[in-house]
Design a protein around this motif. Structure first.
Motif, PDB file in Angstrom:
ATOM      1  N   ALA A  42      -2.328  -6.556  17.515  1.00  0.00           N
ATOM      2  CA  ALA A  42      -0.540  -7.184  17.536  1.00  0.00           C
ATOM      3  C   ALA A  42       0.410  -7.082  16.346  1.00  0.00           C
ATOM      4  CB  ALA A  42      -0.900  -8.180  18.612  1.00  0.00           C
ATOM      5  N   ALA A  43       1.337  -6.786  16.253  1.00  0.00           N
ATOM      6  CA  ALA A  43       2.324  -7.323  15.905  1.00  0.00           C
ATOM      7  C   ALA A  43       1.966  -8.939  15.347  1.00  0.00           C
ATOM      8  CB  ALA A  43       3.951  -6.922  15.590  1.00  0.00           C
ATOM      9  N   TRP A  44       3.008  -9.125  14.041  1.00  0.00           N
ATOM     10  CA  TRP A  44       2.563 -11.119  13.710  1.00  0.00           C
ATOM     11  C   TRP A  44       3.799 -11.392  12.774  1.00  0.00           C
ATOM     12  CZ3 TRP A  44       2.816 -13.303   8.664  1.00  0.00           C
ATOM     13  CH2 TRP A  44       2.578 -14.675   8.988  1.00  0.00           C
ATOM     14  N   PRO A  45       4.584 -12.113  13.056  1.00  0.00           N
ATOM     15  CA  PRO A  45       3.920 -12.942  13.750  1.00  0.00           C
ATOM     16  C   PRO A  45       4.584 -12.916  14.729  1.00  0.00           C
ATOM     17  CG  PRO A  45       5.866 -13.290  12.420  1.00  0.00           C
ATOM     18  CD  PRO A  45       5.227 -12.257  11.643  1.00  0.00           C
ATOM     19  N   ASP A  46       5.759 -11.969  15.392  1.00  0.00           N
ATOM     20  CA  ASP A  46       5.607 -12.046  16.831  1.00  0.00           C
ATOM     21  C   ASP A  46       5.454 -11.201  17.522  1.00  0.00           C
ATOM     22  OD1 ASP A  46       7.065 -11.502  18.954  1.00  0.00           O
ATOM     23  OD2 ASP A  46       9.538 -10.447  18.439  1.00  0.00           O
ATOM     24  N   PRO A  47       4.644 -11.257  18.875  1.00  0.00           N
ATOM     25  CA  PRO A  47       3.091 -10.870  19.090  1.00  0.00           C
ATOM     26  C   PRO A  47       3.850  -9.994  19.750  1.00  0.00           C
ATOM     27  CG  PRO A  47       2.750 -12.772  19.863  1.00  0.00           C
ATOM     28  CD  PRO A  47       3.470 -13.185  18.641  1.00  0.00           C
ATOM     29  N   GLU A  48       4.893 -10.111  20.627  1.00  0.00           N
ATOM     30  CA  GLU A  48       6.648  -9.676  21.499  1.00  0.00           C
ATOM     31  C   GLU A  48       7.013  -7.909  21.069  1.00  0.00           C
ATOM     32  OE1 GLU A  48       6.428 -10.497  24.964  1.00  0.00           O
ATOM     33  OE2 GLU A  48       5.006 -12.089  23.749  1.00  0.00           O
ATOM     34  N   ALA A  49       6.847  -8.283  19.972  1.00  0.00           N
ATOM     35  CA  ALA A  49       6.849  -7.298  18.809  1.00  0.00           C
ATOM     36  C   ALA A  49       6.066  -5.914  19.114  1.00  0.00           C
ATOM     37  CB  ALA A  49       7.131  -7.079  17.273  1.00  0.00           C
ATOM     38  N   PRO A  50       6.212  -4.466  18.755  1.00  0.00           N
ATOM     39  CA  PRO A  50       5.831  -3.429  19.139  1.00  0.00           C
ATOM     40  C   PRO A  50       4.378  -3.541  18.981  1.00  0.00           C
ATOM     41  CG  PRO A  50       7.855  -2.041  18.999  1.00  0.00           C
ATOM     42  CD  PRO A  50       7.513  -4.182  18.584  1.00  0.00           C
ATOM     43  N   GLU A  51       3.708  -2.967  19.035  1.00  0.00           N
ATOM     44  CA  GLU A  51       1.597  -3.099  18.384  1.00  0.00           C
ATOM     45  C   GLU A  51       2.150  -2.047  17.065  1.00  0.00           C
ATOM     46  OE1 GLU A  51      -2.363  -3.752  20.900  1.00  0.00           O
ATOM     47  OE2 GLU A  51      -1.812  -0.803  20.449  1.00  0.00           O
ATOM     48  N   TYR A  52       1.264  -2.451  16.233  1.00  0.00           N
ATOM     49  CA  TYR A  52       1.679  -1.971  14.909  1.00  0.00           C
ATOM     50  C   TYR A  52       0.055  -0.798  14.823  1.00  0.00           C
ATOM     51  CZ  TYR A  52       4.582  -3.965  12.439  1.00  0.00           C
ATOM     52  OH  TYR A  52       5.579  -4.911  11.448  1.00  0.00           O
ATOM     53  N   ARG A  53       0.261   0.035  14.572  1.00  0.00           N
ATOM     54  CA  ARG A  53      -1.139   1.283  13.899  1.00  0.00           C
ATOM     55  C   ARG A  53      -1.359   1.252  12.332  1.00  0.00           C
ATOM     56  NH1 ARG A  53      -0.808   1.023  18.525  1.00  0.00           N
ATOM     57  NH2 ARG A  53      -0.973   2.019  20.311  1.00  0.00           N
ATOM     58  N   ASN A  54      -2.717   1.163  12.223  1.00  0.00           N
ATOM     59  CA  ASN A  54      -2.848   1.290  10.753  1.00  0.00           C
ATOM     60  C   ASN A  54      -4.018   1.864  10.024  1.00  0.00           C
ATOM     61  OD1 ASN A  54      -0.978  -1.269   9.548  1.00  0.00           O
ATOM     62  ND2 ASN A  54      -2.105  -1.881  11.592  1.00  0.00           N
ATOM     63  N   GLY A  55      -3.800   2.052   8.972  1.00  0.00           N
ATOM     64  CA  GLY A  55      -5.460   3.536   8.452  1.00  0.00           C
ATOM     65  C   GLY A  55      -5.688   2.873   6.678  1.00  0.00           C
ATOM     66  N   VAL A  56      -5.904   3.466   6.746  1.00  0.00           N
ATOM     67  CA  VAL A  56      -6.241   3.592   4.998  1.00  0.00           C
ATOM     68  C   VAL A  56      -7.025   4.672   4.195  1.00  0.00           C
ATOM     69  CG1 VAL A  56      -7.905   2.633   2.977  1.00  0.00           C
ATOM     70  CG2 VAL A  56      -6.779   1.199   4.996  1.00  0.00           C
ATOM     71  N   VAL A  57      -6.111   5.432   3.317  1.00  0.00           N
ATOM     72  CA  VAL A  57      -5.907   6.603   2.372  1.00  0.00           C
ATOM     73  C   VAL A  57      -6.596   6.530   1.491  1.00  0.00           C
ATOM     74  CG1 VAL A  57      -5.029   7.967   3.547  1.00  0.00           C
ATOM     75  CG2 VAL A  57      -4.087   6.765   2.174  1.00  0.00           C
ATOM     76  N   LEU A  58      -7.128   6.620   0.785  1.00  0.00           N
ATOM     77  CA  LEU A  58      -7.943   6.818  -0.583  1.00  0.00           C
ATOM     78  C   LEU A  58      -6.691   8.447  -1.143  1.00  0.00           C
ATOM     79  CD1 LEU A  58      -9.585   6.428  -2.928  1.00  0.00           C
ATOM     80  CD2 LEU A  58     -10.808   8.004  -2.377  1.00  0.00           C
ATOM     81  N   VAL A  59      -6.309   8.141  -2.668  1.00  0.00           N
ATOM     82  CA  VAL A  59      -5.834   9.157  -2.505  1.00  0.00           C
ATOM     83  C   VAL A  59      -6.048  10.338  -4.302  1.00  0.00           C
ATOM     84  CG1 VAL A  59      -3.830   8.963  -1.329  1.00  0.00           C
ATOM     85  CG2 VAL A  59      -3.809   7.930  -3.495  1.00  0.00           C
ATOM     86  N   GLU A  60      -5.830  10.768  -4.555  1.00  0.00           N
ATOM     87  CA  GLU A  60      -5.828  11.298  -6.287  1.00  0.00           C
ATOM     88  C   GLU A  60      -4.817  10.909  -6.760  1.00  0.00           C
ATOM     89  OE1 GLU A  60      -7.341  15.213  -8.864  1.00  0.00           O
ATOM     90  OE2 GLU A  60      -7.830  14.736  -6.910  1.00  0.00           O
ATOM     91  N   ALA A  61      -4.356  10.296  -7.528  1.00  0.00           N
ATOM     92  CA  ALA A  61      -3.009   9.568  -7.822  1.00  0.00           C
ATOM     93  C   ALA A  61      -2.832  10.262 -10.198  1.00  0.00           C
ATOM     94  CB  ALA A  61      -3.054   8.161  -8.205  1.00  0.00           C
ATOM     95  N   GLN A  62      -2.681  10.589 -10.532  1.00  0.00           N
ATOM     96  CA  GLN A  62      -2.039  10.688 -11.521  1.00  0.00           C
ATOM     97  C   GLN A  62      -1.261   9.236 -12.121  1.00  0.00           C
ATOM     98  OE1 GLN A  62      -4.023  13.139 -13.512  1.00  0.00           O
ATOM     99  NE2 GLN A  62      -5.052  13.329 -11.159  1.00  0.00           N
ATOM    100  N   GLY A  63      -1.357   9.121 -13.383  1.00  0.00           N
ATOM    101  CA  GLY A  63      -0.223   8.249 -14.201  1.00  0.00           C
ATOM    102  C   GLY A  63       0.013   6.906 -13.470  1.00  0.00           C
ATOM    103  N   ASP A  64       0.753   6.034 -14.059  1.00  0.00           N
ATOM    104  CA  ASP A  64       0.222   4.288 -13.929  1.00  0.00           C
ATOM    105  C   ASP A  64       1.160   3.681 -11.984  1.00  0.00           C
ATOM    106  OD1 ASP A  64       2.935   4.692 -14.051  1.00  0.00           O
ATOM    107  OD2 ASP A  64       3.107   3.217 -15.380  1.00  0.00           O
ATOM    108  N   ALA A  65       0.246   2.674 -12.702  1.00  0.00           N
ATOM    109  CA  ALA A  65       0.291   2.000 -11.328  1.00  0.00           C
ATOM    110  C   ALA A  65       1.162   1.929 -10.198  1.00  0.00           C
ATOM    111  CB  ALA A  65      -0.525   0.721 -10.934  1.00  0.00           C
ATOM    112  N   HIS A  66       2.426   1.386 -11.567  1.00  0.00           N
ATOM    113  CA  HIS A  66       4.163   1.915 -11.804  1.00  0.00           C
ATOM    114  C   HIS A  66       4.834   2.896 -10.754  1.00  0.00           C
ATOM    115  CE1 HIS A  66       3.898  -1.927 -13.685  1.00  0.00           C
ATOM    116  NE2 HIS A  66       4.967  -2.088 -13.160  1.00  0.00           N
ATOM    117  N   ALA A  67       4.154   4.332 -11.159  1.00  0.00           N
ATOM    118  CA  ALA A  67       4.452   5.539 -10.812  1.00  0.00           C
ATOM    119  C   ALA A  67       4.822   5.785  -9.799  1.00  0.00           C
ATOM    120  CB  ALA A  67       4.104   6.013 -12.116  1.00  0.00           C
TER     121      ALA A  67
END
Length: 158
Positions: A42-67
């Motif tokens: 459910a959306a938060w803080p407004d449960p009347e908003a459209p429902e969320y979709r979420n996931g997590v990905v592991l990516v390979e990254a080069q460079g620093d975290a800011h980049a």
């Protein structure tokens, strides 16, 4: 990296938009190594908003975290994301949860993400692909954090 949204933009569904965003990550220099299922909550803080979709990905990254952060913000913008009010509905939200074991606290970037460990819609998907991942500050595993999460307790895989 956490991936989510609750507005489909010009796509047939939120899931279609999120899949297109994942396909764009390698072009941004972030090839996907592993990914979770999509979760719903459910959306938060407004449960009347459209429902969320979420996931997590592991990516390979080069460079620093800011980049890496700059690259994911560019991907967000390419899908119509504009940053405005906190917790507002959005087409695409990409959050850098952690970058190795780095701890960063500056105005542009906080790592590990300061609230991800509290969110079942982040820790649940992370526990799917890396149950033994350890929080850089607390040492708790993704599975332990998913079980203890206090935000988004309604989150479930599709």
């Amino acid at each position: 990296m956490a991936v989510g949204g609750n507005l489909a933009g010009g796509f047939a569904s939120c899931e279609a938009l999120l899949e297109a965003a994942l396909a764009r990550l390698p072009e941004a220099g972030l090839p996907v190594l592993a990914r979770s299922r999509w979760w719903r909550s459910a959306a938060w803080p407004d449960p009347e908003a459209p429902e969320y979709r979420n996931g997590v990905v592991l990516v390979e990254a080069q460079g620093d975290a800011h980049a890496v952060l700059a690259a994911i913000f560019a991907v967000e913008r390419s899908f119509g994301r504009t940053r405005g009010a906190p917790n507002a509905s959005r087409t695409l939200d990409l959050d850098l949860i952690a970058y190795g074991r780095q701890v960063i606290g500056d105005p542009e970037l906080t790592l590990p993400h300061p609230r991800a460990h509290q969110r079942l819609f982040v820790m649940g998907p992370l526990a799917e692909i890396a149950p033994d991942w350890r929080h850089p500050l607390t040492g708790a595993t993704a599975m332990d954090l998913a079980n203890a999460a206090s935000v988004g307790r309604d989150a479930r895989p599709l």
